[in-house]
Design a protein around this motif. Structure first.
Motif, mmCIF file in Angstrom:
data_model
loop_
_atom_site.group_PDB
_atom_site.id
_atom_site.type_symbol
_atom_site.label_atom_id
_atom_site.label_comp_id
_atom_site.label_asym_id
_atom_site.label_seq_id
_atom_site.Cartn_x
_atom_site.Cartn_y
_atom_site.Cartn_z
ATOM 1 N N CYS A 126 -13.693 10.474 51.341
ATOM 2 C CA CYS A 126 -14.141 11.764 50.770
ATOM 3 C C CYS A 126 -15.481 11.545 50.086
ATOM 4 O O CYS A 126 -15.587 10.749 49.159
ATOM 5 N N GLY A 128 -17.108 13.663 48.278
ATOM 6 C CA GLY A 128 -17.065 14.200 46.913
ATOM 7 C C GLY A 128 -16.555 13.166 45.923
ATOM 8 O O GLY A 128 -17.098 12.984 44.843
ATOM 9 N N CYS A 129 -15.478 12.478 46.288
ATOM 10 C CA CYS A 129 -14.865 11.483 45.400
ATOM 11 C C CYS A 129 -15.572 10.139 45.493
ATOM 12 O O CYS A 129 -15.385 9.290 44.639
ATOM 13 N N LYS A 133 -9.500 7.662 50.909
ATOM 14 C CA LYS A 133 -8.256 8.326 50.515
ATOM 15 C C LYS A 133 -7.106 7.828 51.365
ATOM 16 O O LYS A 133 -7.301 7.486 52.535
ATOM 17 N N CYS A 144 -9.005 16.831 50.755
ATOM 18 C CA CYS A 144 -8.993 16.190 49.444
ATOM 19 C C CYS A 144 -8.657 17.282 48.425
ATOM 20 O O CYS A 144 -9.325 18.310 48.393
ATOM 21 N N ASP A 146 -9.157 17.558 45.360
ATOM 22 C CA ASP A 146 -10.210 17.827 44.365
ATOM 23 C C ASP A 146 -11.406 18.536 44.980
ATOM 24 O O ASP A 146 -12.153 19.206 44.278
ATOM 25 N N HIS A 147 -11.620 18.351 46.267
ATOM 26 C CA HIS A 147 -12.843 18.886 46.875
ATOM 27 C C HIS A 147 -12.604 19.912 47.982
ATOM 28 O O HIS A 147 -13.548 20.478 48.510
#
Ligand code: ZN
Length: 510
Positions: A126, A128-129, A133, A144, A146-147
């Motif tokens: 990911c 973003g992270c 993952k 994801c 969170d994103h």
């Protein structure tokens, strides 16, 4: 007295400073000031995390020079903290040379100890992270969580840190002290993450993908993974490897953080330290999230996002600090403009501000701006002073991150009691009767002395206003040097001349 080293996480600069950043940093400042009042030597660090792929993308998009761009982003945090009167001792930026030196040294050490190895890894990444993952990390749509976007399948050769070797040690250590993590229920969350064997931690990024980072000392084609780099700030700040004061601070380290980063701090970080033969952190103090009114998550689409700078514009730095301190212990708390405003008007304008104004203006008028002398002490007045002193001493001695709201509750309880006492004693009636002269002096002296202790107690939370209040009473602001401050009755000098009397918290109509 015991030294204390408080830290906030260092904040990822790619994004505006938000309420969570403001909260952790204000709480650290309150704790620092409380520790100084207790006579404990205190060091307080905060700062910004400036490496990694997201920052790199933002720099590339801006077309600016990386150094200038990162300074600009970091300054937005520093400016917010300055507006909030944060007395940090250290503002670290991960782009500092001193920090790079520590990271490089630690990596070289781990490499020498054969705790770092190279391998191919194929996984779901990911952007973003900036993390690979596991399938189990993704939501029902394969995104994801969170994103809200799917990770990309990617193969990379990277360096890994053998954290799996330390899992048993970590579990034992976590169970060794019930005061290590507060609130304690977060320990269960960490232990749940340790049920399955830990996977070794990828600590590098190939330069072909990420150039913004600290180069690995043993392979110049790679930079250090941003979390691994950032966590080391905690030992950089207190002079790891260079200062003879390192042990003094590090052996009393207290990490403050929100609940979303416990995995990196309570699993990876202690293991990194163990691997380089440095003691693990002494304490973890964790707070919840700020949510909107009604408990809704803050989101731009819901229009309920609270910007810290807007709140300072609304109720001033002290009004905002007071709201944060009053409202959140270890779990989630609500915030909205209406809540901040009503707390300001109720607790600060109508209660504390009004109490101060009534008492001080009454004395100012009848005693020519001086503290009345006591010719006799009446036991009921003395009892009031003793009650305030005892409450204040107890609160300062026992205050920790999750009990900061108790400090506010105690202060408001004292204010209520003082308001009642003033009403019941009704000095405006007694002042006309000659035989009551001694009692009037005793009552008014006791009220002023109690106000002094009340504003001393509130100094860590509302430093600017409390100082104004103390000066108005003919007293002194509480110093910032480490010297034990004890609350004792009769600390206010008789005949002392009042300073400027200002309206501490003017009502805000909106
Ligand atoms: Zn993500």
């Amino acid at each position: 007295m015991a030294p204390r080293y408080y830290t906030t996480p260092i904040y990822y600069v790619n994004g505006d400073p938000h309420i969570g950043h403001a909260h952790t940093t204000v709480m650290g400042d309150i704790l620092k000031r409380l520790n100084l009042m207790r006579g404990d030597d205190t060091f307080y660090s905060t700062g910004t995390d400036e490496h990694g792929q997201k920052n790199q993308e933002a720099i590339e998009k801006s077309g600016m020079d990386a150094e200038i761009y990162l300074s600009k982003l970091s300054d937005r945090f520093r400016e917010l903290f300055d507006r909030l009167n944060i007395q940090y001792d250290c503002y670290i930026r991960t782009t500092f040379e001193s920090h790079k030196t520590v990271v490089t040294k630690v990596l070289a050490h781990l490499h020498e100890k054969a705790l770092i190895y190279k391998k191919d890894y194929t996984g779901l990444y990911c952007v973003g992270c900036e993390q690979f993952k596991k399938e189990s990390d993704l939501d029902g749509h394969g995104n994801c969580p969170d994103h809200q976007r799917p990770p990309i399948k990617q193969t990379e050769t990277n360096y890994f840190f053998k954290i799996s070797l330390f899992q048993d040690w970590l579990k034992k250590w976590l169970m060794s002290d019930d005061n290590l993590i507060q609130p304690l229920f977060y320990r269960n969350e960490v232990l749940a993450m340790l049920v399955e064997p830990l996977e070794d931690l990828c600590i590098s990024r190939p330069k072909s993908r990420v150039w913004l980072g600290i180069e690995l000392p043993f392979d110049t084609d790679y930079v250090t993974y941003v979390w691994f780099d950032a966590l080391l700030n905690y030992i950089t700040n207190v002079g790891y490897g260079i200062s003879s004061d390192f042990d003094k601070w590090w052996n009393n380290s207290i990490h403050l953080m929100a609940k979303d980063i416990i995995k990196t701090h309570i699993i990876y970080w202690p293991i990194m330290l163990k691997a380089i033969d440095v003691a693990p952190p002494s304490r973890f103090r964790i707070h919840g999230y700020w949510v909107g009114e009604g408990g809704q998550k803050m989101a731009k689409s819901l229009g309920n996002v609270i910007e810290p700078n807007d709140m300072i514009d609304l109720v001033g730095p002290d009004g905002f600090r007071f709201y944060l301190a009053k409202s959140m212990g270890g779990t989630d708390a609500q915030i909205s403009k209406a809540l901040v405003l009503s707390t300001y008007n109720t607790d600060l304008a109508n209660n504390l501000g009004n109490l101060h104004s009534r008492v001080v203006k009454f004395v100012d008028k009848r005693f020519a701006g001086r503290v009345p002398p006591k010719t006799r002490t009446f036991p009921e007045d003395r009892a009031l002073q003793e009650y305030v002193a005892e409450k204040a001493n107890e609160t300062v001695m026992n205050c920790d991150l999750i009990s900061i709201p108790n400090l506010i509750a105690t202060s408001l309880e004292i204010a209520d009691r003082l308001n009642l006492y003033f009403n019941d004693a009704a000095p405006w009636k007694m002042v006309k009767i000659e035989e009551e002269k001694e009692r009037v002096h005793s009552v008014l002296y006791a009220m002023l002395d109690c106000l002094r202790m009340l504003f001393e107690l509130l100094t860590p939370v509302i430093p600017e206003t409390a100082s104004k209040a103390l000066v108005s009473l003919g007293s002194k602001p509480v110093g910032v040097a480490a010297a034990r401050h004890t609350f004792l009755p009769d600390g206010l000098r008789q005949h002392a001349t009042f300073g400027e009397i200002v309206d501490l918290f003017p009502r805000i109509d909106n």
